[in-house]
Design an enzyme around this catalytic site. Structure first.
Site, PDB file in Angstrom:
ATOM      1  N   SER A  65     -20.443  -2.276  43.645  1.00 34.55           N
ATOM      2  CA  SER A  65     -21.207  -1.231  42.951  1.00 34.55           C
ATOM      3  C   SER A  65     -21.323   0.084  43.716  1.00 34.55           C
ATOM      4  O   SER A  65     -21.698   1.094  43.118  1.00 34.55           O
ATOM      5  CB  SER A  65     -22.616  -1.723  42.634  1.00 34.55           C
ATOM      6  N   LYS A  68     -19.570   2.925  42.169  1.00 39.22           N
ATOM      7  CA  LYS A  68     -20.078   3.579  40.950  1.00 39.22           C
ATOM      8  C   LYS A  68     -20.515   5.017  41.208  1.00 39.22           C
ATOM      9  O   LYS A  68     -20.383   5.880  40.340  1.00 39.22           O
ATOM     10  CB  LYS A  68     -21.255   2.775  40.378  1.00 39.22           C
ATOM     11  N   TYR A 192     -11.494  -0.936  36.565  1.00 40.56           N
ATOM     12  CA  TYR A 192     -12.842  -1.137  37.122  1.00 40.56           C
ATOM     13  C   TYR A 192     -12.859  -2.195  38.227  1.00 40.56           C
ATOM     14  O   TYR A 192     -13.479  -2.005  39.275  1.00 40.56           O
ATOM     15  CB  TYR A 192     -13.803  -1.523  35.989  1.00 40.56           C
ATOM     16  N   TYR A 244     -30.413  -1.015  42.272  1.00 43.44           N
ATOM     17  CA  TYR A 244     -30.685  -1.766  41.033  1.00 43.44           C
ATOM     18  C   TYR A 244     -32.175  -1.719  40.696  1.00 43.44           C
ATOM     19  O   TYR A 244     -32.828  -0.701  40.904  1.00 43.44           O
ATOM     20  CB  TYR A 244     -30.216  -3.231  41.146  1.00 43.44           C
ATOM     21  N   VAL A 262     -22.635  -5.906  45.475  1.00 41.99           N
ATOM     22  CA  VAL A 262     -22.829  -7.350  45.656  1.00 41.99           C
ATOM     23  C   VAL A 262     -21.987  -7.968  46.773  1.00 41.99           C
ATOM     24  O   VAL A 262     -22.173  -9.130  47.114  1.00 41.99           O
ATOM     25  CB  VAL A 262     -22.593  -8.172  44.363  1.00 41.99           C
TER      26      VAL A 262
END
Ligand code: GLN
Length: 308
Positions: A65, A68, A192, A244, A262
């Site tokens: 992540s 992102k 992705y 998150y 993660v």
């Protein structure tokens, strides 16, 4: 004062390592389950180009992540704020990163670019004539930010995630039905999952964190790699959604823009001071590195890092 000595940083890592036993390595992506639970390493990259590190900093981690934030920067550079935020919102969700529930609400675009749905919508926007070119653009951008053209991706991790991506597939089909995305879902998932599998060490991660800390300028070369407005926007999302549904508590306890993944990676950007790269694969129940979060709490208190 930023940390200047390895000895000092090592002591903080030893302190934070005590917490790794309470965490759990991510296994929903099978290849990530091989990580060593007790690992914890950190690098700090200062605005004057100097670096301090502790732990086994040669260990490679996949961005997951953390990527992102970087695809968001690239999409904003490609299309501008108005176009990007016609597909994705500005608001934190309070839900886990892979939740589908808020997509049921109107408007059905994802609430922010840091949850999986939002990040998939952002990757959908990355320009390129085919999936290879789109991924190459993401990789080249990340190599430039880290100043390291040797950065690549783990085909094993990408493949492992691609094969087990049914939740992300579901998010994509939902968004396709609602007109947020309009491409072949398998192609999007391949870009992705490769983006999430981009692999580097903590030092590379700290260098990228430092570019964001310096509002888009690489401190060693003084080159502007990201427009200041884009870097600030990315850092704002790191504060509001970067950890998150633990971002609120993290803002209270640490108080810096940060993004976790993660794999156990955390990239931090202490505005106008330094970038931080952490790798600690044991995660807490929200999916953040348990040792890494603890380490940042200790560092924040010691080095007065909070921006609040
Ligand atoms: N590749 C991961 C996924 O989509 C990234 C999630 C994360 O790091 N939180 O599930």
């Amino acid at each position: 004062m930023p940390c200047r000595t390895t000895k000092e940083l090592n002591e903080l890592v030893q302190e934070a390592k005590k917490y790794t036993g309470k965490g759990k390595v991510a296994d929903y992506i099978p290849a990530l389950a091989k990580a060593h639970h007790e690992e914890l390493s950190v690098a700090i990259f200062h605005d004057d180009g100097t670096c301090v590190s502790a732990g086994d900093v040669k260990q490679k981690l996949t961005l997951q992540s953390v990527s992102k934030v970087l695809t968001l920067a690239l999409a904003l550079m490609d299309y501008g704020e108005e176009a990007v935020f016609s597909k994705v919102g500005y608001e934190p969700t309070g839900d886990p990163f892979n939740s589908i529930v808020k997509l049921e609400f109107s408007p059905s675009k994802p609430l922010n670019p840091m949850i999986n749905a939002g990040a998939l919508a952002v990757t959908h926007m990355i320009k390129g004539k085919n999936e290879e070119e789109r991924f190459e653009r993401i990789l080249t951008f990340i190599q430039q930010l880290a100043g390291n053209s040797a950065i690549g991706y783990s085909a094993e991790v990408a493949e492992s995630e691609y094969r087990t991506s049914d939740l992300n597939r579901a998010l994509c089909y939902f968004m396709k039905q609602h007109g947020v995305i309009d491409e072949d879902i398998e192609e999007l998932l391949r870009v992705y999952t490769k983006q999430c599998a981009i692999e580097m060490d903590c030092l590379d991660l700290a260098r990228i964190g430092c570019v964001l800390a310096m509002d888009g300028v690489e401190p060693r070369t003084n080159l502007r790699l990201i427009p200041a407005s884009v870097a600030r926007l990315c850092k704002t999302f790191m504060v509001t959604c970067g950890m998150y549904n633990a971002s609120g508590e993290f803002a209270v306890r640490v108080g810096i823009p940060a993004k976790s993944g993660v794999s156990g990676g955390i990239m931090g950007s202490v505005p106008n001071r330094f970038g931080i790269g952490i790798f600690g694969p044991a995660l807490d129940e929200k999916g953040n590195s348990i040792g890494g979060t603890k380490l940042l709490e200790i560092m924040s208190a010691k080095y007065n890092m909070s921006m609040f």
